[in-house]
Write a protein that holds these residues in place. Structure first.
Motif, PDB file in Angstrom:
ATOM      1  N   GLY A  50       0.805  -1.216   0.000  1.00 38.39           N
ATOM      2  CA  GLY A  50       0.000   0.000   0.000  1.00 38.39           C
ATOM      3  C   GLY A  50       0.838   1.266   0.000  1.00 38.39           C
ATOM      4  N   GLU A  51       2.116   1.108   0.075  1.00 45.98           N
ATOM      5  CA  GLU A  51       2.972   2.284   0.164  1.00 45.98           C
ATOM      6  C   GLU A  51       3.435   2.707  -1.215  1.00 45.98           C
ATOM      7  N   ALA A  52       3.501   3.951  -1.431  1.00 45.78           N
ATOM      8  CA  ALA A  52       4.013   4.435  -2.704  1.00 45.78           C
ATOM      9  C   ALA A  52       5.531   4.428  -2.653  1.00 45.78           C
TER      10      ALA A  52
ATOM     11  N   PRO B 276      15.865   2.833  -1.474  1.00 40.56           N
ATOM     12  CA  PRO B 276      15.775   2.043  -0.242  1.00 40.56           C
ATOM     13  C   PRO B 276      14.464   2.349   0.466  1.00 40.56           C
ATOM     14  N   TYR B 277      13.827   1.317   1.022  1.00 36.51           N
ATOM     15  CA  TYR B 277      12.545   1.531   1.679  1.00 36.51           C
ATOM     16  C   TYR B 277      12.651   2.561   2.802  1.00 36.51           C
ATOM     17  N   PHE B 278      13.771   2.550   3.472  1.00 36.77           N
ATOM     18  CA  PHE B 278      13.928   3.418   4.642  1.00 36.77           C
ATOM     19  C   PHE B 278      13.752   4.904   4.301  1.00 36.77           C
ATOM     20  N   SER B 279      13.976   5.262   3.040  1.00 37.99           N
ATOM     21  CA  SER B 279      13.801   6.678   2.677  1.00 37.99           C
ATOM     22  C   SER B 279      12.371   7.142   2.970  1.00 37.99           C
ATOM     23  N   HIS B 280      11.411   6.225   2.927  1.00 36.80           N
ATOM     24  CA  HIS B 280      10.017   6.614   3.168  1.00 36.80           C
ATOM     25  C   HIS B 280       9.760   7.050   4.615  1.00 36.80           C
ATOM     26  N   PRO B 281      10.019   6.192   5.616  1.00 40.46           N
ATOM     27  CA  PRO B 281       9.797   6.667   6.988  1.00 40.46           C
ATOM     28  C   PRO B 281      10.631   7.904   7.316  1.00 40.46           C
TER      29      PRO B 281
ATOM     30  N   LEU C 197       9.718   4.795  12.809  1.00 33.88           N
ATOM     31  CA  LEU C 197       9.441   3.379  13.065  1.00 33.88           C
ATOM     32  C   LEU C 197       8.087   2.920  12.520  1.00 33.88           C
ATOM     33  N   HIS C 198       7.343   3.804  11.851  1.00 34.50           N
ATOM     34  CA  HIS C 198       5.911   3.535  11.657  1.00 34.50           C
ATOM     35  C   HIS C 198       5.600   2.286  10.833  1.00 34.50           C
ATOM     36  N   ASP C 199       6.497   1.873   9.952  1.00 34.24           N
ATOM     37  CA  ASP C 199       6.221   0.669   9.153  1.00 34.24           C
ATOM     38  C   ASP C 199       6.955  -0.569   9.661  1.00 34.24           C
ATOM     39  N   THR C 200       7.672  -0.457  10.778  1.00 39.89           N
ATOM     40  CA  THR C 200       8.528  -1.583  11.177  1.00 39.89           C
ATOM     41  C   THR C 200       7.736  -2.782  11.669  1.00 39.89           C
TER      42      THR C 200
ATOM     43  N   ALA D 170       0.986  12.463   7.561  1.00 41.76           N
ATOM     44  CA  ALA D 170       2.304  12.688   6.958  1.00 41.76           C
ATOM     45  C   ALA D 170       2.678  11.510   6.052  1.00 41.76           C
ATOM     46  N   ASP D 171       2.357  10.312   6.510  1.00 44.43           N
ATOM     47  CA  ASP D 171       2.592   9.094   5.730  1.00 44.43           C
ATOM     48  C   ASP D 171       1.841   9.189   4.397  1.00 44.43           C
ATOM     49  N   ARG D 172       0.565   9.591   4.473  1.00 47.48           N
ATOM     50  CA  ARG D 172      -0.240   9.722   3.273  1.00 47.48           C
ATOM     51  C   ARG D 172       0.312  10.824   2.360  1.00 47.48           C
TER      52      ARG D 172
HETATM   53 MN    MN Z   1       4.239   4.323   5.515  1.00 53.16          MN
END
Ligand code: MN
Length: 747
Positions: free
Chosen positions: A15-17, A76-81, A103-106, A170-172
């Motif tokens: 679900g993450e862009a 890298p996925y980490f760039s998102h959080p 940490l929101h997606d961990t 913020a995530d959205r």
């Molecule tokens: Mn997210």
């Protein structure tokens, strides 16, 4: 949407862009991924007491947990959080919120657990991360189910801590900024969800900047054409007015300064999305400066706001009706400001917002402006409860939520406030349909499906029969009753519908339905003539004669015959050059012969058929009728004994067999005329009108003529359901002592 188990740690959240480092919109452009120290620096800039060590640990923990996961962009996925955390530093949020953002997606996407996060970062942060995790799972599960449930749970999750919702927004926002990497279908869905749920939510929380950027990004995705047009026009107008804008800023500033007031004055371009919705709602264009620019005056304190207002109002003429004082009466989301509009330099309307710097902060950042933890004020949530209206509204919402068990009740209490410019209704199966305020059942039907709209013949609202034009209320359950017999919606619906979708569909459907009707009518007329003349009709034969008729298709020929532009006999002559028109006259139509199955069924005047009723007296179901075709006017229905039919005796090809097809439940009215001879006495007409009204007749027109000193002849045009209804009214009128005679008039 795939549900992911915790085992699949290498796939980023579906679900993450994808992350893009090139930010769009208001995002601050950054080269490459933000570094650990960049983030800590940002926090320290507004919070000197930040726990750097804790932020660093959260950074490292999240980076390691996401490991080699990548996003759709290949980043890298980490760039998102990390970017989500950066957005929250723009809102100047507290350490716990920033760490939880990292940490929101961990928990959802890696091996991390709540227990482990609690252990390392404490239960405050652990609870925030778990809140986000719950929210994400609910989103996935409920996406296919009811949206109302989705939003309800989304809000419920906030009950624990409002910061969960801030991180979610913020995530959205980051996902919206990086939407271009997603597949087309997901893009639309995410953008729609953003516009339906998250942008309004940000607005209700008072976070205008967040709301505007979400709307802007969603608008660009959902309607790139409209977005492009509005943006371009906005730029053109802004360029054209650039001198005027700086002149207004300068004049405002110097005026305030000369009166001893120090103020920050600046023009602010309105957002394409808000311009677009205004254009859609009011169907207007934008031309004036005030349509595209607003000006803001930021002063020191509340007293200065009113002084500034006084200065502005004594310098320029005020536009009446535009003054609003949200300082004395703040909005529910805590927004405070004075709004006014004046006629400024260049005779331009100038919209002004006057406020203090603190109010400006709250207007832009809303609830987030309150969240920052301060020494000695307790937890942010506690602080909010004391300080913020926006939070009071949220907790009120949550209070209602925890007591109400069903979504309808939830809607009644909450969405009403949350989306005050929309109504939310349900299909009988519980699907939520969102419509603009004042929408009616016709809009609802078209929102469900174009076919449902076009074949709608009635409806039940909350189990009760209601007219299709009924305005819908929040929480209404709407059952649309459809009929296959209705191939096209009545054209009058176009004026009743308020959504663009419904209007366009109705216009399309009626246009082609009307043409279909003329084609069908033309074909019947042609077949009739051929049958009577005992010559063979064949499409192929007509196709060979198209050139002679100067038409390009058989349909065109039939439509022209239906319209009366060419005669059926012209068609016969084009196909059979030696065809001779037979001179027959016709009188009285088919007498008491058997019901003709090929007769054209007449439903009424609103069914899209080119039908109207005899000009003098009309015809009602139950009357024996005949149709006469007129050039460009379709069929006119005459009662079979109408003397006016004499005029058409020489033109048998214009006569058409028609029959009523109206059942008892039909609520349509038909025109009939009655003539009454009544006594001249005060109140006679009132008595007559009362009888008609009591028996559900509809008076369309009344004309009176005095026949003698004692008697008046009154002619009344009525709308009635059928002959039985008309006869009942006539009988009731005859009972009245003021009435001497009543008769029906036919032509
Ligand atoms: Mn997210």
């Amino acid at each position: 949407m795939v549900e992911r188990g915790r085992g699949q740690t290498q796939t980023p959240a579906a679900g993450e862009a994808a992350t893009a480092v090139t930010a769009v919109g208001k995002a601050k452009p950054r080269q490459g991924m933000m570094r650990q120290y960049d983030l800590v620096e940002r926090v320290r800039s507004y919070n000197p007491d930040t726990d750097e060590d804790m932020l660093n640990r959260a950074y490292v923990y999240a980076m390691k947990a996401h490991g080699s996961q990548t996003r759709a962009s290949g980043d890298p996925y980490f760039s998102h959080p990390l970017e989500v955390a950066a957005i929250l530093t723009d809102l100047k949020l507290d350490d716990a919120t920033i760490a939880a953002a990292l940490l929101h997606d961990t928990i959802e996407d890696t091996e991390a657990t709540r227990a482990e996060i609690d252990q390392i970062f404490g239960s405050e942060i652990g609870a925030l991360v778990e809140g986000l995790t719950k929210l994400m799972r609910l989103e996935l599960v409920s996406r296919e189910a009811k949206q109302a449930e989705n939003l309800r749970k989304l809000l419920l999750a906030v009950a624990d801590d409002v910061r969960v919702l801030l991180i979610k927004l913020a995530d959205r926002l980051h996902n919206m900024r990086t939407l271009d990497f997603m597949r087309q279908e997901s893009r639309r869905r995410i953008a729609e969800e953003t516009l339906d749920i998250y942008a309004p939510l940000a607005g209700r929380m008072g976070m205008q900047e967040m709301r505007e950027e979400l709307e802007e990004l969603a608008f660009r995705t959902l309607d790139p054409d409209a977005h492009g047009v509005v943006t371009q026009r906005l730029t053109t107008l802004a360029d054209r007015n650039i001198n005027l804008i700086s002149e207004i800023e300068a004049q405002l500033s110097s005026n305030l300064r000369n009166n001893g007031l120090s103020a920050r004055v600046f023009g602010r371009r309105k957002k394409p999305f808000s311009i677009w919705t205004k254009m859609e709602r009011k169907s207007i264009g934008f031309e004036q400066l005030s349509d595209i620019f607003g000006f803001r005056v930021v002063v020191g304190d509340v007293a200065d706001c009113y002084r500034a207002l006084g200065i502005v109002h004594t310098t320029w003429p005020v536009v009446p009706g535009r003054f609003k004082d949200y300082i004395s009466t703040p909005k529910q989301n805590d927004y405070r400001s004075i709004h006014t509009t004046v006629i400024g330099p260049g005779k331009q309307r100038v919209e002004l917002q006057i406020r203090t710097a603190a109010m400006d902060q709250i207007a832009e950042r809303g609830i987030a402006a309150h969240v920052f933890y301060k020494e000695g004020v307790g937890s942010p949530t506690e602080f909010l409860k004391r300080e913020s209206n926006a939070f009071a509204w949220l907790s009120h919402t949550i209070g209602v939520l925890s007591q109400s068990a069903n979504p309808e009740e939830f809607l009644e209490h909450t969405k009403l406030e949350l989306f005050h410019d929309q109504v939310f209704c349900f299909t009988p199966k519980g699907k939520l349909i969102a419509l603009p305020r004042h929408a009616n059942v016709i809009d609802f039907a078209y929102a469900v499906h174009t076919d449902v709209g076009s074949s709608a013949v009635g409806c039940k609202i909350n189990g009760k029969f209601a007219p299709l034009s009924s305005e819908l209320q929040n929480g209404d359950e709407v059952e649309v009753l459809t009929s296959n017999a209705q191939s096209a919606p009545p054209s009058a619906w176009e004026a009743l519908a308020i959504t663009g979708k419904a209007r366009a569909a109705i216009r399309r459907a009626t246009r082609s339905a009307v043409r279909d009707q003329y084609v069908g009518l033309g074909r019947r007329i042609v077949e009739r003539l051929f049958g009577r003349a005992k010559i063979d009709y064949a499409d192929d034969k007509l196709r060979g004669a198209l050139a002679r008729l100067a038409r390009s298709s058989i349909e065109d020929v039939m439509a022209a015959v239906g319209h009366g532009e060419i005669k059926a006999s012209d068609v016969a002559r084009a196909m059979y050059p030696d065809y001779r028109e037979e001179r027959v006259t016709r009188r009285g139509g088919r007498k008491d012969g058997p019901r003709n199955p090929s007769a054209i069924p007449i439903h009424g005047i609103n069914s899209g058929l080119p039908v109207k009723f005899a000009p003098n007296g009309g015809a009602v179901p139950g009357d024996r009728i005949v149709g006469i075709v007129s050039a460009g006017e379709g069929i006119t229905i005459y009662p079979i004994h109408s003397p006016e039919l004499k005029d058409f005796e020489e033109e048998p090809e214009r006569w058409l067999d028609v029959r009523w097809d109206v059942d008892e439940t039909n609520s349509q009215r038909f025109p009939a005329r009655i003539r009454i001879e009544n006594v001249n006495e005060p109140g006679a007409l009132a008595q007559i009108a009362t009888v008609i009204a009591e028996h559900d007749g509809n008076i369309d027109n009344v004309s009176m003529q005095r026949r003698s000193p004692d008697f008046t002849e009154t002619t009344i045009d009525l709308g009635v359901y059928d002959l039985k209804h008309l006869s009942a009214i006539i009988a009731q009128l005859r009972v009245k002592s003021v009435v001497a005679r009543v008769e029906r008039v036919n032509g």
